[in-house]
Design a protein around this motif. Structure first.
Motif, PDB file in Angstrom:
ATOM      1  N   LEU A   1       9.722   9.563  11.260  1.00  0.00           N
ATOM      2  CA  LEU A   1      10.442   8.637   9.990  1.00  0.00           C
ATOM      3  C   LEU A   1       9.392   8.222   9.212  1.00  0.00           C
ATOM      4  CD1 LEU A   1       9.831   5.462  11.064  1.00  0.00           C
ATOM      5  CD2 LEU A   1      11.950   6.072  12.194  1.00  0.00           C
ATOM      6  N   GLY A   2       9.547   7.728   7.870  1.00  0.00           N
ATOM      7  CA  GLY A   2       8.784   7.076   7.126  1.00  0.00           C
ATOM      8  C   GLY A   2       8.864   7.010   5.590  1.00  0.00           C
ATOM      9  N   THR A   3       8.257   7.175   4.795  1.00  0.00           N
ATOM     10  CA  THR A   3       8.637   7.128   3.074  1.00  0.00           C
ATOM     11  C   THR A   3       7.732   7.903   2.406  1.00  0.00           C
ATOM     12  OG1 THR A   3       9.315   5.615   1.317  1.00  0.00           O
ATOM     13  CG2 THR A   3       7.441   4.887   2.731  1.00  0.00           C
ATOM     14  N   PHE A   4       7.875   8.152   1.095  1.00  0.00           N
ATOM     15  CA  PHE A   4       7.247   8.941   0.195  1.00  0.00           C
ATOM     16  C   PHE A   4       6.299   8.066  -0.746  1.00  0.00           C
ATOM     17  CE2 PHE A   4      10.644  10.996   2.027  1.00  0.00           C
ATOM     18  CZ  PHE A   4      10.237  12.142   2.488  1.00  0.00           C
ATOM     19  N   GLU A   5       5.411   8.243  -1.562  1.00  0.00           N
ATOM     20  CA  GLU A   5       4.534   7.830  -2.488  1.00  0.00           C
ATOM     21  C   GLU A   5       5.349   6.915  -3.306  1.00  0.00           C
ATOM     22  OE1 GLU A   5       0.336   8.666  -4.221  1.00  0.00           O
ATOM     23  OE2 GLU A   5       1.751   9.676  -5.274  1.00  0.00           O
TER      24      GLU A   5
ATOM     25  N   ILE B   1       2.369  11.130   0.930  1.00  0.00           N
ATOM     26  CA  ILE B   1       3.196  10.169   1.893  1.00  0.00           C
ATOM     27  C   ILE B   1       2.346   8.888   2.357  1.00  0.00           C
ATOM     28  CG2 ILE B   1       3.767   9.706   4.565  1.00  0.00           C
ATOM     29  CD1 ILE B   1       4.584  12.884   4.476  1.00  0.00           C
ATOM     30  N   PRO B   2       2.409   7.473   1.981  1.00  0.00           N
ATOM     31  CA  PRO B   2       1.802   6.319   2.431  1.00  0.00           C
ATOM     32  C   PRO B   2       1.819   5.754   3.711  1.00  0.00           C
ATOM     33  CG  PRO B   2       3.928   5.806   1.334  1.00  0.00           C
ATOM     34  CD  PRO B   2       3.865   7.398   1.367  1.00  0.00           C
ATOM     35  N   PHE B   3       3.180   6.129   4.351  1.00  0.00           N
ATOM     36  CA  PHE B   3       3.310   5.639   5.520  1.00  0.00           C
ATOM     37  C   PHE B   3       4.398   6.400   6.405  1.00  0.00           C
ATOM     38  CE2 PHE B   3       5.827   3.110   8.622  1.00  0.00           C
ATOM     39  CZ  PHE B   3       4.736   2.705   9.521  1.00  0.00           C
ATOM     40  N   ALA B   4       3.999   6.707   7.772  1.00  0.00           N
ATOM     41  CA  ALA B   4       4.834   7.719   8.537  1.00  0.00           C
ATOM     42  C   ALA B   4       4.391   7.606   9.862  1.00  0.00           C
ATOM     43  CB  ALA B   4       5.110   9.271   8.017  1.00  0.00           C
ATOM     44  N   THR B   5       5.482   7.884  10.928  1.00  0.00           N
ATOM     45  CA  THR B   5       5.149   8.319  12.249  1.00  0.00           C
ATOM     46  C   THR B   5       5.883   9.424  12.760  1.00  0.00           C
ATOM     47  OG1 THR B   5       6.918   6.852  12.953  1.00  0.00           O
ATOM     48  CG2 THR B   5       4.884   5.867  12.828  1.00  0.00           C
ATOM     49  N   ILE B   6       4.906  10.304  13.569  1.00  0.00           N
ATOM     50  CA  ILE B   6       5.578  11.604  13.880  1.00  0.00           C
ATOM     51  C   ILE B   6       4.952  12.156  15.047  1.00  0.00           C
ATOM     52  CG2 ILE B   6       3.813  12.912  12.655  1.00  0.00           C
ATOM     53  CD1 ILE B   6       5.914  14.847  11.732  1.00  0.00           C
ATOM     54  N   THR B   7       5.939  12.882  16.025  1.00  0.00           N
ATOM     55  CA  THR B   7       5.277  13.522  17.045  1.00  0.00           C
ATOM     56  C   THR B   7       6.103  14.691  17.235  1.00  0.00           C
ATOM     57  OG1 THR B   7       4.910  13.033  19.651  1.00  0.00           O
ATOM     58  CG2 THR B   7       7.244  12.442  18.834  1.00  0.00           C
ATOM     59  N   LYS B   8       5.561  15.375  18.413  1.00  0.00           N
ATOM     60  CA  LYS B   8       6.122  16.837  18.642  1.00  0.00           C
ATOM     61  C   LYS B   8       7.249  16.636  19.855  1.00  0.00           C
ATOM     62  CE  LYS B   8       5.385  21.592  19.976  1.00  0.00           C
ATOM     63  NZ  LYS B   8       4.257  22.675  20.305  1.00  0.00           N
TER      64      LYS B   8
ATOM     65  N   GLU C   1       1.039  -1.146   0.000  1.00  0.00           N
ATOM     66  CA  GLU C   1      -0.032  -0.052  -0.199  1.00  0.00           C
ATOM     67  C   GLU C   1       0.974   1.323   0.117  1.00  0.00           C
ATOM     68  OE1 GLU C   1      -3.435   2.065  -0.291  1.00  0.00           O
ATOM     69  OE2 GLU C   1      -3.191  -0.201  -0.273  1.00  0.00           O
ATOM     70  N   TYR C   2       1.272   1.798  -1.031  1.00  0.00           N
ATOM     71  CA  TYR C   2       2.448   2.857  -1.346  1.00  0.00           C
ATOM     72  C   TYR C   2       1.587   3.990  -1.785  1.00  0.00           C
ATOM     73  CZ  TYR C   2       5.340  -1.514  -1.462  1.00  0.00           C
ATOM     74  OH  TYR C   2       5.901  -2.628  -1.052  1.00  0.00           O
ATOM     75  N   ASN C   3       0.413   4.068  -2.107  1.00  0.00           N
ATOM     76  CA  ASN C   3      -0.336   5.394  -2.696  1.00  0.00           C
ATOM     77  C   ASN C   3      -0.238   6.217  -1.389  1.00  0.00           C
ATOM     78  OD1 ASN C   3      -0.789   4.709  -5.374  1.00  0.00           O
ATOM     79  ND2 ASN C   3      -2.455   3.620  -4.487  1.00  0.00           N
ATOM     80  N   GLY C   4      -0.163   7.672  -1.562  1.00  0.00           N
ATOM     81  CA  GLY C   4       0.036   8.859  -0.563  1.00  0.00           C
ATOM     82  C   GLY C   4      -1.347   8.771   0.023  1.00  0.00           C
ATOM     83  N   VAL C   5      -1.599   8.913   1.293  1.00  0.00           N
ATOM     84  CA  VAL C   5      -2.532   9.192   2.009  1.00  0.00           C
ATOM     85  C   VAL C   5      -2.665  10.807   2.672  1.00  0.00           C
ATOM     86  CG1 VAL C   5      -3.702   8.589   4.201  1.00  0.00           C
ATOM     87  CG2 VAL C   5      -2.215   6.745   2.941  1.00  0.00           C
ATOM     88  N   VAL C   6      -1.580  11.183   3.106  1.00  0.00           N
ATOM     89  CA  VAL C   6      -1.240  12.627   3.303  1.00  0.00           C
ATOM     90  C   VAL C   6      -0.344  13.524   2.619  1.00  0.00           C
ATOM     91  CG1 VAL C   6      -2.457  12.245   5.577  1.00  0.00           C
ATOM     92  CG2 VAL C   6       0.039  12.448   5.364  1.00  0.00           C
ATOM     93  N   THR C   7      -0.164  14.776   2.567  1.00  0.00           N
ATOM     94  CA  THR C   7       1.021  15.179   2.196  1.00  0.00           C
ATOM     95  C   THR C   7       1.737  15.844   3.341  1.00  0.00           C
ATOM     96  OG1 THR C   7       0.036  17.572   2.650  1.00  0.00           O
ATOM     97  CG2 THR C   7      -0.427  16.484   0.671  1.00  0.00           C
TER      98      THR C   7
END
Length: 267
Positions: free
Chosen positions: A67-71, A102-109, A49-55
């Motif tokens: 971290l994560g990856t791009f479309e 972006i198809p997959f990522a994790t982020i926090t402040k 599932e590599y299609n972008g979900v968010v920008t």
């Protein structure tokens, strides 16, 4: 009823609503300091599932490290100090524009909850073992991001070439289109993300590390390292928010397969 009494009741009602609203803001992600935001599932990504979900622009509103990856799995993502970098398959490091998907990522402040002084690690397993011991002090059932800065005698990173549809499973992609780079005498930062074992159906249990050099010329998913000296800052995280893909391939995906061995094989 006396007008003064009515007015007092109205004020009390407004104060009660304000209190509930303030309380809800603590529980439902308006305060990003203690929340992990995730795009899609690791298991969906492993299935292709590599299609972008968010920008990129959307993602940056949820934190400043991750971290994560791009479309299309177009390289590895390193998020550091609010900037989203791409470690591309040709070895270059690029700052990504807000409209990249972006198809997959994790982020926090990032919110420092503790420090690790004077880390000395002979290799990757030595480092992650030390990180395991550190988070045992806080509780291994929480999520963590650790920002680790220092000097590496040697570090091995990978990136992946952009894929085209129809997408292959990531184990096949890593076997064919993974590019591995060995670098010596590097100074930089590891972004280390930890998920507890009970979240293994949402992400990968354990540590996931990406690297970015101080001069912004070297980076990627960390496969190995040697002779590291440095220090770290710990962010303990207690809240989790996730956005899922909306396309038909995700809606009809079969998640009954145990993906743990496949995930381990590409980490």
């Amino acid at each position: 009823m006396n007008k003064k009494i009515v007015f007092a009741l109205i004020i009390m009602g407004l104060l009660a609503v304000s209190a509930v609203s303030a309380q809800n803001s603590l529980f439902f992600g308006n305060n990003n300091d203690d929340s992990m935001y995730q795009v899609s599932l690791m298991q969906a990504f492993m299935h292709g599932e590599y299609n972008g979900v968010v920008t990129v622009g959307d993602l940056k509103s949820h934190g400043d490290i991750g971290l994560g990856t791009f479309e299309g799995v177009n390289g590895e993502m390193i998020i550091l100090d609010g900037v989203i970098y791409q470690a591309a398959a040709d070895g270059s490091i690029n700052v990504m524009s807000d409209n990249e998907k972006i198809p997959f990522a994790t982020i926090t402040k990032f919110d420092e909850d503790g420090k690790i002084d004077d880390i000395t690690a002979k290799d990757f397993n030595d480092l992650t073992s030390q990180l395991d011991k550190e988070i045992e002090k806080y509780g291994t059932n929480n999520m963590y991001v650790i920002k680790i800065k220092g000097d590496f005698k040697n570090i091995t990173v990978r990136s992946v070439e952009k894929q085209e549809e129809p997408y292959k499973e990531f184990t096949e992609v890593a076997a064919v289109d993974q590019k591995v780079f060995n670098h010596t005498d590097q100074t930089g930062t590891l972004v280390a993300v930890y998920f507890p074992e009970y979240m293994n159906e949402l992400n990968m249990h354990g540590w996931h590390l990406h690297f970015l050099s101080d001069d912004k010329t070297v980076g990627g998913h960390v496969l190995g390292l040697n002779d590291f000296k440095g220090s770290g800052q710990i962010d303990e995280i207690h809240e989790f928010n996730m956005i899922l893909p909306t396309d038909d391939s995700f809606k009809n995906m079969n998640f009954t397969e145990d993906m743990s061995n496949k995930i381990s094989s590409v980490e």
